[in-house]
Each structure stands twice: as C-alpha cells, then as structure tokens.
Design an enzyme around this catalytic site. Structure first.
Site, PDB file in Angstrom:
ATOM      1  N   LYS A  88       0.844  -1.194   0.000  1.00 41.75           N
ATOM      2  CA  LYS A  88       0.000   0.000   0.000  1.00 41.75           C
ATOM      3  C   LYS A  88       0.882   1.248   0.000  1.00 41.75           C
ATOM      4  O   LYS A  88       2.101   1.166   0.159  1.00 41.75           O
ATOM      5  CB  LYS A  88      -0.924  -0.013   1.217  1.00 41.75           C
ATOM      6  CG  LYS A  88      -0.199  -0.085   2.552  1.00 41.75           C
ATOM      7  CD  LYS A  88      -1.173  -0.235   3.709  1.00 41.75           C
ATOM      8  CE  LYS A  88      -0.400  -0.306   5.025  1.00 41.75           C
ATOM      9  NZ  LYS A  88      -1.306  -0.366   6.191  1.00 41.75           N
ATOM     10  N   TYR A 148      16.332  29.657   6.688  1.00 41.03           N
ATOM     11  CA  TYR A 148      15.263  30.298   7.446  1.00 41.03           C
ATOM     12  C   TYR A 148      15.589  30.360   8.938  1.00 41.03           C
ATOM     13  O   TYR A 148      16.094  29.403   9.524  1.00 41.03           O
ATOM     14  CB  TYR A 148      13.952  29.539   7.255  1.00 41.03           C
ATOM     15  CG  TYR A 148      13.323  29.736   5.898  1.00 41.03           C
ATOM     16  CD1 TYR A 148      12.908  31.001   5.485  1.00 41.03           C
ATOM     17  CD2 TYR A 148      13.146  28.664   5.037  1.00 41.03           C
ATOM     18  CE1 TYR A 148      12.324  31.192   4.240  1.00 41.03           C
ATOM     19  CE2 TYR A 148      12.555  28.840   3.787  1.00 41.03           C
ATOM     20  CZ  TYR A 148      12.150  30.105   3.392  1.00 41.03           C
ATOM     21  OH  TYR A 148      11.580  30.298   2.157  1.00 41.03           O
TER      22      TYR A 148
END
Length: 346
Positions: A35, A246
């Site tokens: 999955k 940042y």
C-alpha cells in the site's frame, strides 16, 4: 527528463528481506503490504520483484492502488487484497475480480453478499478498535453465505512487549473453524517475531520489507532498501558570523564551504533533519547546516574541495537512525518520499 533527485533502490536487499521474513514465518505463507505505492518505493517495482522471489499475497489500501498493479497479479496463484474493503463506488472495479475486498463492516458484508461477489477476505477487530467486524458478529453468523479466503486481524501493539498481544492472538485463535475461511492472518512485521503462535496461516509484513526495524529482533535481519540522493545546485562560502537558511538556525563560527542540495521537506526530507542529518560522498560525512526548507537543504563540504554544482550526494537514511534524527516514524520516512524522485532499481 532526468530529475535532480533519485532514490537508489536495492533489489537484493528487498528480496533478501522478504526471504528472511518468510523463514521467520515458519510454515505460514509470507505476503507483502504494498500500500501507499509500495511504502513510497513504487508499488509496481516492488510487486514485480517480490513476485519473482516467491511472494504470492499482496495487500493494498484501496481500489485505485489495486487497479494500478492489476496487470502484475493476473497469475491465479497470486492474490491481491484491498484492505479498506468495498464501498458502493468500488463495486464496478471489484466486480472485475482482479482483487479481493477485505470486508470490515456489516454494510460491506451485505453489499458483497447482495452482489453475489466472489471470494473475499474479512477483517475482524480483535482489539485495535480500528477496522473490522466484531468477534460477536462473527459468532452470530454475520459471515454466512459468503466465500472467505482469509480471515485477518491486526495487532495494535506488536512493537511492544505487552499482554494485549496475547489477548488479540487468543481472540483470533477462537475464530478458528467458525467461518469456513481457508486461512487466518494476524502478524505484521513486528508480529512475525513475537512467536510462531502469531503467524497463523499467512503473515503480512510491510515496514520490515523496506528496511524498517519495528522490533530490535529484526535489526540484524533486514537491510536498508532505499537511499535518497540529491544533486548540488550551488556551492558557496559562509564567512565567520554568516547565517544560513530560514530563521538563521546555523551561524558559522569560522569560514565554511557549503553546498545547497536540491531536496527538502516537500520530498520527504523533513525539517527534523535540520542541523542533525548528514549526507555522504564516499567516506566523507557532510552535516546538514541550518533549517531544511521546502525544496533545499544546505550541507558542509569543507572536506571535499572538488565537490561542485551538478555532483550527487547520498543522504543518510538508515530508517531507525533517520527516525531518531528527524523525529519522524520509520513509516513516515518511507511513505513521505515524494514524486520528484527518479526511482532507480539496482
């Protein structure tokens, strides 16, 4: 077009991991959860390789995932199960017969019975309180009139040493012979190493196939399958006192050579690797500097003066260690690998 990011995927490691889990499963068959696009590696590539290795049972989450690999499971000896069952919207696809729904609610059971559906699987809740019909409903005959290949349940705490595991095992054992199902299945990756009594007839490993270690007993059993690699976009010099990225999470105390990589949290290289992750070129270990941003990550390259724009570096991504560094689970590290990678199997 060649992407500036690639996943190096190790076929031998994947197949060896399945073989090891198959041995640990004893006489039970060993399947494979594929999955979430094969836990981020690419479901088609995973299924092709594991089917050639001997896997005969595959598990996806929904019918879109099943349809994407249906052509790979057209051998009658190979089974594909859809763990989220069958909605009304899924019945057209489900009616084509290339996969079995794992029915988990009264409504799904009635939907499948009314459509005279073929063989199915059924999820029974033995204690996770997530998906599954109740053991009481099974005992009262809810499943009469449908052909069941596999009765399955799911362990909630297989990665822990707790009494709840044995309780779930015993509730599963109590279902034996109650439904006419051909097989019973309980153990996931961690459940496989809890003991032979958890294996039943079919195990369903996921994480450990891809190099994850949900229990220490698997640490020396499975090998890393996936390694991210990124190209350098720019090389630059930080002077002493300069900050990068940042919020200035890294400030140079002396001049440092920096490479900016074409990878960030949009690719599944998470912000938790800020000032903690590492890249490698050969034997050189190159620490991440400052905050990982959406598309870019900075590393120190002082020790490699010839490393230049366009060169490739490898990110440290051994799952247990990367999980500890980043604060993300091993599952998130795998399934978060984004669509901007070229996936290259060795």
């Amino acid at each position: 077009m060649t992407a500036p990011l690639r996943l190096s995927l190790d076929t031998n490691a994947l197949c060896d991991n399945w073989r090891a889990l198959d041995r640990l499963s004893g006489p039970a068959a060993c399947g494979a959860a594929v999955k979430a696009d094969g836990y981020g590696l690419g479901a088609r590539g995973v299924v092709e390789r594991l089917a050639q290795t001997g896997a005969r049972d595959f598990f996806v989450a929904n019918w879109n995932e099943a349809a994407a690999i249906a052509d790979l499971v057209n051998d009658p000896a190979i089974g594909l199960s859809v763990l989220h069952g069958v909605r009304a919207e899924d019945m057209v696809l489900a009616g084509q017969g290339f996969a079995r729904p794992v029915l988990s609610t009264r409504e799904q059971v009635e939907r499948w019975r009314s459509a005279c559906g073929g063989p199915c699987d059924v999820m029974v809740d033995t204690g996770m309180n997530r998906l599954g019909v109740s053991t009481e409903d099974v005992a009262q005959g809810l499943l009469k009139g449908i052909t069941i290949d596999t009765i399955m349940s799911h362990l909630a705490r297989a990665d822990e040493d707790v009494a709840a595991n044995a309780i779930q095992r015993d509730r599963m054992e109590a279902l034996r012979g109650m439904t006419g199902a051909r097989r019973m299945s309980l153990a996931n990756s961690a459940g496989i190493v809890l003991g032979a009594e958890y294996a039943f007839d079919l195990t369903r490993p996921g994480l450990a196939l891809y190099g994850g270690v949900p229990r220490d007993a698997l640490a020396d059993v499975v090998r890393q399958v996936v390694t991210p690699q990124a190209q350098i976009l720019q090389r630059r010099l930080l002077a002493a006192g300069d900050s990068i990225g940042y919020n200035a999470r890294y400030t140079a105390t002396q001049a440092v050579e920096v490479a900016i990589l074409n990878i960030g949290y949009a690719d599944g290289y998470w912000r938790g690797f800020s000032n903690s992750g590492h890249a490698r070129v050969g034997g050189a270990r190159l620490p991440v500097l400052g905050r990982v941003s959406m598309d870019l990550t900075a590393i120190s390259v002082d020790v490699l003066p010839t490393l230049a724009e366009g060169d490739w570096v490898t990110l440290d991504f051994a799952l247990p260690e990367a999980s500890a560094q980043s604060g993300m689970s091993q599952y998130e590290l795998l399934t978060g690998l984004g669509g901007r990678f070229d996936r290259i199997w060795s």
